[in-house]
Design a protein around this motif. Sequence first.
Motif, PDB file in Angstrom:
ATOM      1  N   ILE A   7      -8.016 -27.141  -4.680  1.00  0.00           N
ATOM      2  CA  ILE A   7      -8.796 -26.272  -3.746  1.00  0.00           C
ATOM      3  C   ILE A   7     -10.466 -26.458  -4.162  1.00  0.00           C
ATOM      4  CG2 ILE A   7      -9.362 -23.673  -3.574  1.00  0.00           C
ATOM      5  CD1 ILE A   7      -6.736 -22.875  -4.369  1.00  0.00           C
ATOM      6  N   ILE A  31     -11.155 -22.203   6.063  1.00  0.00           N
ATOM      7  CA  ILE A  31     -10.308 -23.194   5.299  1.00  0.00           C
ATOM      8  C   ILE A  31      -9.919 -24.254   6.065  1.00  0.00           C
ATOM      9  CG2 ILE A  31      -8.060 -21.922   5.635  1.00  0.00           C
ATOM     10  CD1 ILE A  31      -7.150 -22.442   2.629  1.00  0.00           C
ATOM     11  N   ALA A  33      -7.157 -27.442   5.624  1.00  0.00           N
ATOM     12  CA  ALA A  33      -5.848 -28.139   4.657  1.00  0.00           C
ATOM     13  C   ALA A  33      -5.524 -29.570   4.961  1.00  0.00           C
ATOM     14  CB  ALA A  33      -4.703 -27.374   5.104  1.00  0.00           C
ATOM     15  N   LEU A  50      -7.047 -28.064  -0.285  1.00  0.00           N
ATOM     16  CA  LEU A  50      -7.558 -26.964   0.531  1.00  0.00           C
ATOM     17  C   LEU A  50      -8.846 -26.883   0.241  1.00  0.00           C
ATOM     18  CD1 LEU A  50      -4.926 -23.996  -0.256  1.00  0.00           C
ATOM     19  CD2 LEU A  50      -4.956 -25.763   1.718  1.00  0.00           C
ATOM     20  N   ILE A  76      -5.480 -18.508   1.212  1.00  0.00           N
ATOM     21  CA  ILE A  76      -4.940 -19.460   0.401  1.00  0.00           C
ATOM     22  C   ILE A  76      -3.369 -19.560   0.749  1.00  0.00           C
ATOM     23  CG2 ILE A  76      -4.167 -20.315  -2.099  1.00  0.00           C
ATOM     24  CD1 ILE A  76      -7.540 -20.617  -1.419  1.00  0.00           C
ATOM     25  N   GLY A  79      -3.680 -21.449   3.946  1.00  0.00           N
ATOM     26  CA  GLY A  79      -3.753 -22.804   4.070  1.00  0.00           C
ATOM     27  C   GLY A  79      -2.515 -23.555   3.237  1.00  0.00           C
ATOM     28  N   THR A  80      -2.093 -22.946   2.489  1.00  0.00           N
ATOM     29  CA  THR A  80      -0.737 -23.532   1.601  1.00  0.00           C
ATOM     30  C   THR A  80       0.319 -23.833   2.615  1.00  0.00           C
ATOM     31  OG1 THR A  80      -1.486 -22.626  -0.459  1.00  0.00           O
ATOM     32  CG2 THR A  80       0.732 -23.391  -0.240  1.00  0.00           C
TER      33      THR A  80
END
Length: 116
Positions: A7, A31, A33, A50, A76, A79-80
Amino acid sequence: MNNIITIQLVSKKEIYNLNLIYRKKPYYTNILAFPYNIFIKKKTLFLGDLVVCDEIIHKEAKKQKKKKTAHWAHIIIHGTLHLIGYTHDNKKNKKIMESIEIKTLKKQNFKNPYTL
């Protein structure tokens, strides 16, 4: 198996430029990715990077009247999910992705971010 992500926090200018370069989108985003999904050693999978703009996330949290930690958790997780292949490019995929986000956030004692 171990899964690893990185990150990186960046400025608004940096996230704008990255969004323009890699997605051809001339606007700010919270964000980005960048999936890799490669084994870096036995039983260790590097999912990807990320890139997050904390300034945008904090402004969004304030505007949406959410706690910063809750919004960070949501972004988060969002994005994951992109790193492992989920998208929200159509209604069906969006519904699937949002459902996973809601369930994952609930397990971490965060409220549904779409009903706040």
